[in-house]
Design a protein around this motif. Sequence first.
Motif, PDB file in Angstrom:
ATOM      1  N   ALA A  90     -22.714 -15.096  16.966  1.00 21.63           N
ATOM      2  CA  ALA A  90     -23.252 -14.000  15.784  1.00 21.63           C
ATOM      3  C   ALA A  90     -23.162 -12.550  15.970  1.00 21.63           C
ATOM      4  CB  ALA A  90     -25.461 -13.921  17.346  1.00 21.63           C
ATOM      5  N   GLN A  92     -30.340 -13.337  13.494  1.00 22.35           N
ATOM      6  CA  GLN A  92     -30.720 -13.299  12.527  1.00 22.35           C
ATOM      7  C   GLN A  92     -31.544 -12.238  12.219  1.00 22.35           C
ATOM      8  OE1 GLN A  92     -33.367 -17.071  12.830  1.00 22.35           O
ATOM      9  NE2 GLN A  92     -32.116 -18.547  11.396  1.00 22.35           N
ATOM     10  N   ARG A  93     -31.666 -11.833  13.180  1.00 21.99           N
ATOM     11  CA  ARG A  93     -33.277 -10.041  13.438  1.00 21.99           C
ATOM     12  C   ARG A  93     -32.574  -9.448  13.215  1.00 21.99           C
ATOM     13  NH1 ARG A  93     -36.670 -10.818  19.139  1.00 21.99           N
ATOM     14  NH2 ARG A  93     -36.988 -13.038  19.463  1.00 21.99           N
ATOM     15  N   SER A 112     -33.675 -15.817  15.807  1.00 18.66           N
ATOM     16  CA  SER A 112     -32.390 -16.363  16.266  1.00 18.66           C
ATOM     17  C   SER A 112     -31.593 -14.432  16.092  1.00 18.66           C
ATOM     18  CB  SER A 112     -31.707 -16.639  16.187  1.00 18.66           C
ATOM     19  OG  SER A 112     -30.626 -16.164  14.935  1.00 18.66           O
ATOM     20  N   GLY A 113     -31.487 -13.379  17.711  1.00 17.53           N
ATOM     21  CA  GLY A 113     -31.040 -12.716  17.488  1.00 17.53           C
ATOM     22  C   GLY A 113     -30.080 -11.921  16.448  1.00 17.53           C
ATOM     23  N   LEU A 160     -26.207  -9.706  21.218  1.00 14.49           N
ATOM     24  CA  LEU A 160     -25.635 -10.471  20.665  1.00 14.49           C
ATOM     25  C   LEU A 160     -24.711 -11.707  21.341  1.00 14.49           C
ATOM     26  CD1 LEU A 160     -25.546  -9.390  16.738  1.00 14.49           C
ATOM     27  CD2 LEU A 160     -27.331 -10.622  18.103  1.00 14.49           C
ATOM     28  N   ASP A 161     -25.082 -13.157  21.062  1.00 14.28           N
ATOM     29  CA  ASP A 161     -23.932 -13.926  21.484  1.00 14.28           C
ATOM     30  C   ASP A 161     -22.351 -13.688  20.859  1.00 14.28           C
ATOM     31  OD1 ASP A 161     -24.046 -15.119  20.097  1.00 14.28           O
ATOM     32  OD2 ASP A 161     -24.833 -16.884  20.706  1.00 14.28           O
ATOM     33  N   ARG A 208     -35.865 -17.754   5.586  1.00 14.57           N
ATOM     34  CA  ARG A 208     -36.924 -16.464   6.851  1.00 14.57           C
ATOM     35  C   ARG A 208     -37.632 -15.376   6.104  1.00 14.57           C
ATOM     36  NH1 ARG A 208     -35.279 -20.524   8.584  1.00 14.57           N
ATOM     37  NH2 ARG A 208     -33.733 -21.597  10.137  1.00 14.57           N
TER      38      ARG A 208
END
Length: 231
Positions: free
Chosen positions: A182, A152-153, A149-150, A178-179, A140
């Motif tokens: 994550a 990953q950010r 995704s959140g 985040l969920d 990435r």
Amino acid sequence: MSKPEPFIQVENLHRHFHMGSEVVRALDGITFAVYPGEFFGIMGASGSGKSTLLYLIGGLDRPTAGHIEVQGRALHTLDENALAVYRRFTVGFVYQMFHLIPSMTALQNVELPMLLTRVPRRERRRRARELLEQMGLAERLHHRPTELSGGQRQRVAIARALANNPALILADEPTGNLDTRAGTEIVALLRTLAHNEGRTVLIVSHDPAVIAQTDRYIRLQDGRIVEEGTP
Ligand SMILES: Nc1ncnc2c1ncn2[C@@H]1O[C@H](COP(=O)(O)OP(=O)(O)OP(=O)(O)O)[C@@H](O)[C@H]1O
Ligand SMILES: [Mg+2]
């Protein structure tokens, strides 16, 4: 064996804000120590003073009274330049909203703090790549924040926090956006930075599941410590 020297020593810390005729005591006399390599939690309701405390430890703000020592250095003795050097080389910040630069790729975001510390281009690129790989983002590197995704950010943001190899990581609600899954990964990652890399990591969270992963925590209420514990 004798106890190690604290990495952070906070002594009777106050931060008051004057709002018209009112005084908001965001921090109202806080004393605690954090030891090297600890994964340390700060919990408390909204408005209890958690972010104010992190800003002070991170050298982004100055206390009304009391003092903070980091690695034996009293932050109040540092002038603005020395404090900027402290922020750049000793501290890595991780935020709830990630605060990545939207127009820049993951690689460029991680390189940015090294631009400020004048790391040569080639070394900057190499280190950014290595950190992103360590965060599981080898695929990435050239994605912009909106293309991630959140979770990953937030991993890019952690890589950026690590760019200048800080001994101290300050994470303010890093799982807030985040969920659960994550969030769990991010907490595990931050814990690794403490336990495997010997960094001292402070994490602010109101989530008991996050605090349960820490070595030790304090709970703030109205700018005071009302509980100290080990999960
Ligand atoms: N710059 C400021 N000026 C005036 N009051 C402030 C300022 N910063 C914070 N405060 C007040 O200080 C108190 C503590 O704020 P702080 O942001 O530290 O809370 P927090 O525990 O991080 O809350 P949250 O969980 O909502 O992020 C709050 O009552 C807030 O309104
Ligand atoms: Mg806050």
